[in-house]
Design a protein around this motif. Structure first.
Motif, mmCIF file in Angstrom:
data_model
loop_
_atom_site.group_PDB
_atom_site.id
_atom_site.type_symbol
_atom_site.label_atom_id
_atom_site.label_comp_id
_atom_site.label_asym_id
_atom_site.label_seq_id
_atom_site.Cartn_x
_atom_site.Cartn_y
_atom_site.Cartn_z
ATOM 1 N N GLN A 153 0.872 -1.112 0.011
ATOM 2 C CA GLN A 153 -0.059 -0.013 0.152
ATOM 3 C C GLN A 153 0.988 1.276 0.051
ATOM 4 O O GLN A 153 0.518 2.324 -0.668
ATOM 5 N N ARG A 154 1.898 1.341 0.752
ATOM 6 C CA ARG A 154 2.832 2.480 0.722
ATOM 7 C C ARG A 154 3.394 2.449 -0.807
ATOM 8 O O ARG A 154 3.487 3.728 -1.237
ATOM 9 N N VAL A 155 3.749 1.617 -1.140
ATOM 10 C CA VAL A 155 4.366 1.769 -2.517
ATOM 11 C C VAL A 155 3.385 2.031 -3.618
ATOM 12 O O VAL A 155 3.694 2.859 -4.417
ATOM 13 N N ALA A 156 2.203 1.701 -3.576
ATOM 14 C CA ALA A 156 0.910 2.282 -4.162
ATOM 15 C C ALA A 156 0.719 3.493 -3.965
ATOM 16 O O ALA A 156 0.592 4.388 -5.089
ATOM 17 N N GLU A 157 0.908 4.038 -3.168
ATOM 18 C CA GLU A 157 0.685 5.496 -2.629
ATOM 19 C C GLU A 157 1.452 6.184 -3.289
ATOM 20 O O GLU A 157 1.578 7.334 -3.788
ATOM 21 N N PHE A 158 2.976 5.843 -3.099
ATOM 22 C CA PHE A 158 4.108 6.663 -3.625
ATOM 23 C C PHE A 158 3.952 6.623 -5.096
ATOM 24 O O PHE A 158 4.337 7.805 -5.918
ATOM 25 N N LEU A 159 3.475 5.439 -6.033
ATOM 26 C CA LEU A 159 3.324 5.565 -7.308
ATOM 27 C C LEU A 159 2.172 6.501 -7.603
ATOM 28 O O LEU A 159 2.359 7.429 -8.749
ATOM 29 N N LEU A 160 1.089 6.561 -6.946
ATOM 30 C CA LEU A 160 0.018 7.586 -7.027
ATOM 31 C C LEU A 160 0.597 8.927 -7.094
ATOM 32 O O LEU A 160 -0.013 9.896 -8.036
ATOM 33 N N GLY A 161 1.593 9.156 -6.203
ATOM 34 C CA GLY A 161 2.171 10.690 -6.303
ATOM 35 C C GLY A 161 2.890 10.984 -7.469
ATOM 36 O O GLY A 161 2.997 12.122 -7.498
ATOM 37 N N LEU A 162 3.103 9.963 -7.958
ATOM 38 C CA LEU A 162 3.924 10.522 -9.247
ATOM 39 C C LEU A 162 3.155 10.672 -10.727
ATOM 40 O O LEU A 162 3.602 10.959 -11.756
ATOM 41 N N CYS A 163 1.698 10.071 -10.443
ATOM 42 C CA CYS A 163 1.165 10.210 -11.739
ATOM 43 C C CYS A 163 0.507 11.763 -12.120
ATOM 44 O O CYS A 163 0.248 12.351 -11.127
ATOM 45 N N TYR A 222 -6.795 0.380 -3.939
ATOM 46 C CA TYR A 222 -6.022 -0.466 -3.114
ATOM 47 C C TYR A 222 -5.256 0.215 -1.951
ATOM 48 O O TYR A 222 -5.424 -0.205 -1.061
ATOM 49 N N SER A 223 -4.688 1.288 -2.072
ATOM 50 C CA SER A 223 -4.060 2.148 -1.164
ATOM 51 C C SER A 223 -4.837 2.406 -0.083
ATOM 52 O O SER A 223 -4.336 2.718 1.021
ATOM 53 N N GLU A 224 -6.173 2.575 -0.334
ATOM 54 C CA GLU A 224 -6.962 3.116 0.827
ATOM 55 C C GLU A 224 -7.938 1.998 1.317
ATOM 56 O O GLU A 224 -8.630 2.337 2.340
ATOM 57 N N THR A 225 -7.499 0.819 1.161
ATOM 58 C CA THR A 225 -8.335 -0.183 1.687
ATOM 59 C C THR A 225 -7.779 -0.668 2.959
ATOM 60 O O THR A 225 -6.648 -0.392 3.353
ATOM 61 N N ASP A 226 -8.789 -1.184 3.742
ATOM 62 C CA ASP A 226 -8.206 -1.650 5.167
ATOM 63 C C ASP A 226 -6.892 -2.546 4.903
ATOM 64 O O ASP A 226 -7.119 -3.463 3.941
ATOM 65 N N PRO A 227 -6.066 -2.629 5.788
ATOM 66 C CA PRO A 227 -4.752 -3.160 5.560
ATOM 67 C C PRO A 227 -4.891 -4.554 5.413
ATOM 68 O O PRO A 227 -4.070 -5.343 4.768
ATOM 69 N N VAL A 228 -5.636 -5.304 6.267
ATOM 70 C CA VAL A 228 -5.936 -6.779 6.191
ATOM 71 C C VAL A 228 -6.719 -7.059 4.981
ATOM 72 O O VAL A 228 -6.005 -8.012 4.253
ATOM 73 N N GLU A 229 -7.558 -6.331 4.405
ATOM 74 C CA GLU A 229 -8.207 -6.562 3.177
ATOM 75 C C GLU A 229 -7.164 -6.437 2.170
ATOM 76 O O GLU A 229 -7.212 -7.245 0.968
ATOM 77 N N ALA A 230 -6.208 -5.360 2.182
ATOM 78 C CA ALA A 230 -5.303 -5.145 1.169
ATOM 79 C C ALA A 230 -4.287 -6.358 1.007
ATOM 80 O O ALA A 230 -3.918 -6.667 -0.257
ATOM 81 N N TRP A 231 -4.000 -6.825 2.114
ATOM 82 C CA TRP A 231 -2.940 -8.008 1.991
ATOM 83 C C TRP A 231 -3.444 -9.146 1.428
ATOM 84 O O TRP A 231 -2.997 -9.764 0.555
ATOM 85 N N HIS A 232 -4.679 -9.436 1.827
ATOM 86 C CA HIS A 232 -5.673 -10.463 1.000
ATOM 87 C C HIS A 232 -5.727 -10.389 -0.553
ATOM 88 O O HIS A 232 -5.396 -11.127 -1.358
ATOM 89 N N LYS A 233 -5.909 -9.175 -0.918
ATOM 90 C CA LYS A 233 -6.032 -8.761 -2.424
ATOM 91 C C LYS A 233 -4.758 -8.894 -3.021
ATOM 92 O O LYS A 233 -4.811 -9.232 -4.226
ATOM 93 N N ALA A 234 -3.585 -8.583 -2.261
ATOM 94 C CA ALA A 234 -2.414 -8.538 -3.059
ATOM 95 C C ALA A 234 -1.634 -10.223 -3.157
ATOM 96 O O ALA A 234 -0.669 -10.453 -3.697
#
Length: 235
Positions: A153-163, A222-234
């Motif tokens: 999620q941290r990486v996702a937010e970092f990439l979003l900041g570059l868009c 994905y970056s804003e999803t609950d961390p537990v749910e995000a872990w399962h998604k990935a």
């Protein structure tokens, strides 16, 4: 005096953009510019601060060396961003070191010049406070990421900041090497690699220093999803 490119970047920086034109001109006339090669040091932790810095090209990192010898990246600054305000005004020692992470160019404003401008026009202090608050907000956001988000999620937010767009697909260029990205996000390089791999499942593909994002909205969700749910998604 600075050339037109330097002048425009400095004048539109968060620190100087709301200053009256005459004070901008005075500060620009008293400032100096210097180019740094990648890996070159701007200042070291413990040195006395006498200036505020504005990046006019490239990237600069601030970091501390931990007692065990490890490097902790505090922040990374890009074109138009400033750093060093708080300690420079009081002539304190820098609590961090600064290093060029790419070839870069940095404007150096003597702190005495900015203090004198603030005495002439107290409204300038508001702009300085806004700049300092932005740094604080950035550090709080980093702390929140470390506490409340998974590595991917941290990486996702970092990439979003570059868009440079809000939706659709895009390709972004990673602004600096992956070792530094890992440090900036509070991760080990191997954890960053695993995070990149997990983000493939939601349409992010890394090719050297580029990241192809299939769907920006999906990555944001994905970056804003609950961390537990995000872990399962990935998985």
């Amino acid at each position: 005096m600075p050339n037109e490119r330097r002048r425009k970047i400095a004048q539109t920086s968060l620190l100087l953009q709301s200053f009256p034109q005459d004070i901008q001109d005075t500060l620009l006339g008293l400032s100096s510019w210097r180019e740094y090669d990648r890996g070159e040091t701007l200042f070291l932790q413990g040195e006395t601060a006498h200036a505020i810095h504005i990046v006019t090209e490239g990237w600069v990192k601030l970091y501390r060396i931990a007692p065990n010898g490890g490097e902790a990246v505090v922040n990374v600054f890009a074109k138009g961003e400033s750093f060093g305000e708080a300690v420079a005004f009081r002539g304190h020692a820098y609590p961090v070191s600064a290093e060029a992470v790419t070839a870069c160019e940095v404007m150096r404003i003597p702190s005495v010049a900015l203090l004198e401008a603030m005495r002439r026009d107290p409204e300038i202090a508001v702009s300085v406070l806004a700049s300092t608050f932005t740094h604080l907000h950035s550090l709080v956001a980093q702390l929140e990421q470390l506490k409340a988000q998974t590595g991917p999620q941290r990486v996702a937010e970092f990439l979003l900041g570059l868009c440079h767009q809000e939706e659709g697909s895009c390709v972004v260029t990673l602004p600096y090497d992956k070792f530094l990205i890992a440090g900036r996000l509070g991760m080990k390089p191997e954890s960053l690699s695993r995070s990149f791999s997990k983000l493939k499942t939601i349409g992010v593909h890394i090719n050297r220093n580029n990241a192809a994002i299939e769907n920006i909205d999906r990555l944001r969700e994905y970056s804003e999803t609950d961390p537990v749910e995000a872990w399962h998604k990935a998985q």
